[in-house]
Structure formats: structure tokens, C-alpha cells
Design an enzyme around this catalytic site. Structure first.
Site, PDB file in Angstrom:
ATOM      1  N   ASN A  80       8.427  72.303  -2.274  1.00 22.10           N
ATOM      2  CA  ASN A  80       7.563  72.291  -1.100  1.00 22.10           C
ATOM      3  C   ASN A  80       6.575  73.453  -1.141  1.00 22.10           C
ATOM      4  O   ASN A  80       6.888  74.530  -1.651  1.00 22.10           O
ATOM      5  CB  ASN A  80       8.407  72.361   0.177  1.00 22.10           C
ATOM      6  CG  ASN A  80       9.260  71.119   0.331  1.00 22.10           C
ATOM      7  OD1 ASN A  80       9.016  70.120  -0.334  1.00 22.10           O
ATOM      8  ND2 ASN A  80      10.256  71.191   1.177  1.00 22.10           N
ATOM      9  N   VAL A  81       5.420  73.212  -0.579  1.00 25.21           N
ATOM     10  CA  VAL A  81       4.359  74.218  -0.603  1.00 25.21           C
ATOM     11  C   VAL A  81       4.084  74.738   0.805  1.00 25.21           C
ATOM     12  O   VAL A  81       3.156  75.508   1.012  1.00 25.21           O
ATOM     13  CB  VAL A  81       3.071  73.615  -1.223  1.00 25.21           C
ATOM     14  CG1 VAL A  81       3.309  73.233  -2.683  1.00 25.21           C
ATOM     15  CG2 VAL A  81       2.558  72.405  -0.432  1.00 25.21           C
ATOM     16  N   HIS A  88       6.116  74.702  -7.002  1.00 23.30           N
ATOM     17  CA  HIS A  88       4.785  74.099  -6.972  1.00 23.30           C
ATOM     18  C   HIS A  88       3.772  74.939  -6.195  1.00 23.30           C
ATOM     19  O   HIS A  88       2.747  74.424  -5.747  1.00 23.30           O
ATOM     20  CB  HIS A  88       4.855  72.675  -6.409  1.00 23.30           C
ATOM     21  CG  HIS A  88       5.550  71.719  -7.339  1.00 23.30           C
ATOM     22  ND1 HIS A  88       6.056  70.508  -6.939  1.00 23.30           N
ATOM     23  CD2 HIS A  88       5.827  71.817  -8.662  1.00 23.30           C
ATOM     24  CE1 HIS A  88       6.626  69.900  -7.979  1.00 23.30           C
ATOM     25  NE2 HIS A  88       6.502  70.671  -9.026  1.00 23.30           N
ATOM     26  N   ASN A 114      20.364  63.002   0.655  1.00 21.62           N
ATOM     27  CA  ASN A 114      19.143  62.196   0.767  1.00 21.62           C
ATOM     28  C   ASN A 114      19.513  60.903   1.488  1.00 21.62           C
ATOM     29  O   ASN A 114      20.542  60.322   1.162  1.00 21.62           O
ATOM     30  CB  ASN A 114      18.587  61.879  -0.644  1.00 21.62           C
ATOM     31  CG  ASN A 114      17.131  61.437  -0.616  1.00 21.62           C
ATOM     32  OD1 ASN A 114      16.753  60.565   0.167  1.00 21.62           O
ATOM     33  ND2 ASN A 114      16.316  62.039  -1.461  1.00 21.62           N
ATOM     34  N   CYS A 130     -14.504  81.850  -3.314  1.00 19.91           N
ATOM     35  CA  CYS A 130     -13.878  83.062  -3.839  1.00 19.91           C
ATOM     36  C   CYS A 130     -14.655  84.253  -3.285  1.00 19.91           C
ATOM     37  O   CYS A 130     -15.879  84.325  -3.472  1.00 19.91           O
ATOM     38  CB  CYS A 130     -13.929  83.052  -5.373  1.00 19.91           C
ATOM     39  SG  CYS A 130     -13.479  84.650  -6.098  1.00 19.91           S
TER      40      CYS A 130
HETATM   41  P1  NAD Z   1       8.765  62.768  -2.144  1.00 22.68           P
HETATM   42  O1  NAD Z   1       7.818  62.500  -1.028  1.00 22.68           O
HETATM   43  O2  NAD Z   1       8.575  62.096  -3.425  1.00 22.68           O
HETATM   44  O3  NAD Z   1      10.274  62.417  -1.692  1.00 22.68           O
HETATM   45  C1  NAD Z   1      10.830  62.783  -0.485  1.00 22.68           C
HETATM   46  C2  NAD Z   1      12.314  62.454  -0.514  1.00 22.68           C
HETATM   47  O4  NAD Z   1      12.876  62.922   0.697  1.00 22.68           O
HETATM   48  C3  NAD Z   1      12.669  60.958  -0.592  1.00 22.68           C
HETATM   49  O5  NAD Z   1      13.640  60.764  -1.582  1.00 22.68           O
HETATM   50  C4  NAD Z   1      13.241  60.631   0.792  1.00 22.68           C
HETATM   51  O6  NAD Z   1      14.269  59.644   0.737  1.00 22.68           O
HETATM   52  C5  NAD Z   1      13.796  61.965   1.195  1.00 22.68           C
HETATM   53  N1  NAD Z   1      13.877  62.212   2.634  1.00 22.68           N
HETATM   54  C6  NAD Z   1      13.080  61.742   3.632  1.00 22.68           C
HETATM   55  N2  NAD Z   1      13.488  62.233   4.814  1.00 22.68           N
HETATM   56  C7  NAD Z   1      14.562  63.039   4.559  1.00 22.68           C
HETATM   57  C8  NAD Z   1      15.409  63.857   5.372  1.00 22.68           C
HETATM   58  N3  NAD Z   1      15.233  63.934   6.696  1.00 22.68           N
HETATM   59  N4  NAD Z   1      16.400  64.531   4.748  1.00 22.68           N
HETATM   60  C9  NAD Z   1      16.580  64.470   3.401  1.00 22.68           C
HETATM   61  N5  NAD Z   1      15.811  63.728   2.593  1.00 22.68           N
HETATM   62  C10 NAD Z   1      14.815  63.018   3.179  1.00 22.68           C
HETATM   63  O7  NAD Z   1       8.750  64.319  -2.307  1.00 22.68           O
HETATM   64  P2  NAD Z   1       9.226  65.271  -3.467  1.00 22.68           P
HETATM   65  O8  NAD Z   1      10.349  64.632  -4.228  1.00 22.68           O
HETATM   66  O9  NAD Z   1       9.424  66.586  -2.882  1.00 22.68           O
HETATM   67  O10 NAD Z   1       8.042  65.407  -4.523  1.00 22.68           O
HETATM   68  C11 NAD Z   1       6.747  65.241  -4.438  1.00 22.68           C
HETATM   69  C12 NAD Z   1       5.808  66.431  -4.467  1.00 22.68           C
HETATM   70  O11 NAD Z   1       5.219  66.464  -3.198  1.00 22.68           O
HETATM   71  C13 NAD Z   1       6.330  67.799  -4.667  1.00 22.68           C
HETATM   72  O12 NAD Z   1       5.722  68.300  -5.783  1.00 22.68           O
HETATM   73  C14 NAD Z   1       5.828  68.641  -3.459  1.00 22.68           C
HETATM   74  O13 NAD Z   1       5.086  69.764  -3.917  1.00 22.68           O
HETATM   75  C15 NAD Z   1       4.890  67.757  -2.741  1.00 22.68           C
HETATM   76  N6  NAD Z   1       5.026  67.714  -1.281  1.00 22.68           N
HETATM   77  C16 NAD Z   1       5.346  68.839  -0.566  1.00 22.68           C
HETATM   78  C17 NAD Z   1       5.482  68.769   0.823  1.00 22.68           C
HETATM   79  C18 NAD Z   1       5.837  70.018   1.587  1.00 22.68           C
HETATM   80  O14 NAD Z   1       5.487  71.113   1.173  1.00 22.68           O
HETATM   81  N7  NAD Z   1       6.556  69.875   2.719  1.00 22.68           N
HETATM   82  C19 NAD Z   1       5.302  67.560   1.476  1.00 22.68           C
HETATM   83  C20 NAD Z   1       4.957  66.439   0.726  1.00 22.68           C
HETATM   84  C21 NAD Z   1       4.851  66.527  -0.653  1.00 22.68           C
END
Ligand code: NAD
Length: 248
Positions: free
Chosen positions: A102-103, A119, A217, A152
Site C-alpha cells: 500500500n502507498v 511500492h 482475505n 520539481c
Molecule cells: P488488489 O486490489 O489486487 O487486491 C485486493 C485484495 O484485497 C483482494 O484479494 C480482495 O479480496 C482483498 N480484500 C478486499 N477487501 C478486504 C478486506 N476488508 N480485508 C481483507 N482483504 C480484503 O490489491 P493488491 O493485491 O494490494 O495489489 C495491487 C497494487 O495496488 C499494489 O501494488 C498497491 O500498491 C496498489 N494499491 C494500493 C492501495 C493503497 O495504498 N491502499 C490501494 C489500491 C491499490
């Protein structure tokens, strides 16, 4: 028979070194949309079409509009119970690491200190051309930006978000620290669809090194079958339940 949640609590009770690998699902209850879930799309673009250096070179304003929207959205969000439990674990265990994809920075806001941001961070910016005068990255919480794309402050060229885009390498220092954290007693994967590598491969490496591995999950993932335990549930509910058992 023991429930999977009490099974996990039992493993954690005996653990000294705990590593959590987290994805977007951890922040879902805070209102941050996951990429692949509902609300993950923005103006019909898929994240894969926006989060690349090529997309940025083609149309920096469009890419920055997306990040600006996400920064505004995240700045209105608060850490949820899942972030709070992980912050408590950071204090509870002799060695704790949170490797997050997460970012959003919500883990730090909840109080977790040992966060390995695989990331990057949406709150960091860097010079797109990597000009000599600019530091590697700088923090900027402005949301929304008065003007897009942001510049920048050193060379006046384009600034970029401090996140790792598709096709880019993970920071070698973060990668190394994350690999070291895989030598642990319990490795828990929370809220990631496990399709973005190399992050998804980390838990399997922890299993090879002898860790007890578990996943939280609501949906099964491609690696569920390869772990010691797959708990079907939401991060905020399951982590809360595990923490209550640990605190008994
Ligand atoms: P993804 O969107 O691919 O998957 C999210 C996963 O979370 C799914 O498997 C889903 O079933 C599960 N999920 C949904 N609600 C949930 C809950 N309440 N509790 C537990 N699990 C739950 O995201 P990812 O696998 O993290 O990868 C994708 C990329 O997206 C990463 O590189 C990340 O940097 C980026 N991303 C980051 C954010 C953030 O910073 N919050 C948000 C969206 C995407």
C-alpha cells in the site's frame, strides 16, 4: 476442534518474529478502493494504464489527475481496526515487520514504525528527470494540488509520485530488508490478491524458510492452497478477533 482464528492466535502466542505482508484489502475498510474491487476504476481507466512511466510520458497531466484524486480520497480516510491491531503487534512482538504494497501511509498514521513500503508512498514526490539538485524524494501532503502537474522545486521539470510503477524495480534496500524479514516464526498475508510479483512471492519464500504461513482475505487467492492456513474473512474483523484472543 480449533477454529482457524484460534489456530492463528496460538501460533502467534508462541512467536517472537512476526512478518505481515499487506495489500490493498487492509485499507478497504478505511474507504480506500482496492485496484481490482468496486471503485477501483477511475474514469474507465484501469490502474495498469495509468501507473506506468510510459503513461506519464504520454500524458503527465492525466496521470497526475488520477494521483491527485487518490491523494484527496486517502487524506479523508482514517486508519481502521486492522491497521490498529498491526500497530499493537509492532509493540507486542520482539521483532515485527510490515511489508506493505500500500502507498497510502495509513499504517504509519496508526503507529506502526517498522513499515517496509514495497511500492513507495503516494505522499512522496521525486524529480521525473532525477535532476542533480533534487533529493531522491521529498514529502508533500498537498491535496489537491493547485496546479497539475506539480513541478520539481529544483529544476522546474515534472515531479512524479514516489510510487513504484508497473515495470519498475523495487528499491533494493527495501527488497533486501523485506527478504531478511522472511526469516520469521509467523508470516501473515493480509488483503492482497497475490497477483503482483515479486510481492506475492514473499510469503512462499517465508514458508520455505520454515515460517508458519497464513492468509486473511474474504476471497480465495492463487496462493491460498499453498499456505498453512487460509482464513476467509475481512482484515478488520479477523485481526480484531485474533488480537482479542492474544490479549486474554
Ligand atoms: P488488489 O486490489 O489486487 O487486491 C485486493 C485484495 O484485497 C483482494 O484479494 C480482495 O479480496 C482483498 N480484500 C478486499 N477487501 C478486504 C478486506 N476488508 N480485508 C481483507 N482483504 C480484503 O490489491 P493488491 O493485491 O494490494 O495489489 C495491487 C497494487 O495496488 C499494489 O501494488 C498497491 O500498491 C496498489 N494499491 C494500493 C492501495 C493503497 O495504498 N491502499 C490501494 C489500491 C491499490
Amino acid at each position: 476442534m480449533d477454529s482457524p482464528v484460534s489456530d492463528l492466535a496460538g501460533q502467534l502466542r508462541a512467536a517472537r518474529r512476526v512478518t505481515v505482508i499487506a495489500g490493498a484489502g487492509l485499507s478497504a475498510a478505511s474507504g480506500v478502493p482496492t485496484f481490482r474491487g468496486p471503485g477501483g476504476l477511475w474514469r474507465d481507466f484501469r490502474p495498469e494504464e495509468l501507473a506506468t512511466a510510459e503513461a506519464f510520458e504520454r500524458n503527465p497531466r492525466l496521470v497526475w489527475e488520477w494521483y491527485d484524486w487518490r491523494r484527496q480520497l486517502i487524506s479523508a480516510c482514517r486508519p481502521n481496526r486492522a491497521h490498529e491491531v498491526l500497530a499493537a503487534w509492532n509493540r507486542r512482538f520482539a521483532r515485527f515487520a510490515l511489508v506493505t504494497q500500500n502507498v497510502d501511509g495509513l499504517d504509519e498514521r496508526a503507529g506502526t514504525t517498522n513499515v517496509l513500503r514495497f511500492h513507495g508512498s503516494i505522499w512522496e514526490l521525486s524529480c521525473f528527470k532525477r535532476c542533480e539538485k533534487a533529493p531522491e524524494s521529498w514529502r508533500d501532503d498537498t491535496a489537491p494540488f493547485p496546479e497539475l502537474p506539480p513541478r520539481c522545486p529544483h529544476c522546474g521539470g515534472l515531479a512524479r509520485p514516489g510510487v513504484v510503477w508497473f515495470g519498475e524495480a523495487i528499491d533494493p534496500g527495501i527488497l533486501q530488508a523485506s527478504r531478511e524479514a522472511l526469516a520469521c516464526d509467523v508470516c501473515l498475508v493480509v488483503g492482497t490478491s497475490a497477483v503482483v510479483y515479486p510481492a506475492a512471492g514473499l510469503v512462499l519464500e517465508a514458508a520455505r524458510l520454515g515460517a508458519f504461513t497464513a492468509e486473511i482475505n474474504p476471497e480465495p487467492t492463487e496462493i491460498s492452497g499453498e499456505l498453512d492456513l487460509a482464513i476467509a474473512g475481512k482484515a478488520e474483523d479477523v485481526l480484531d478477533e485474533v488480537e482479542r484472543l492474544l490479549s486474554l
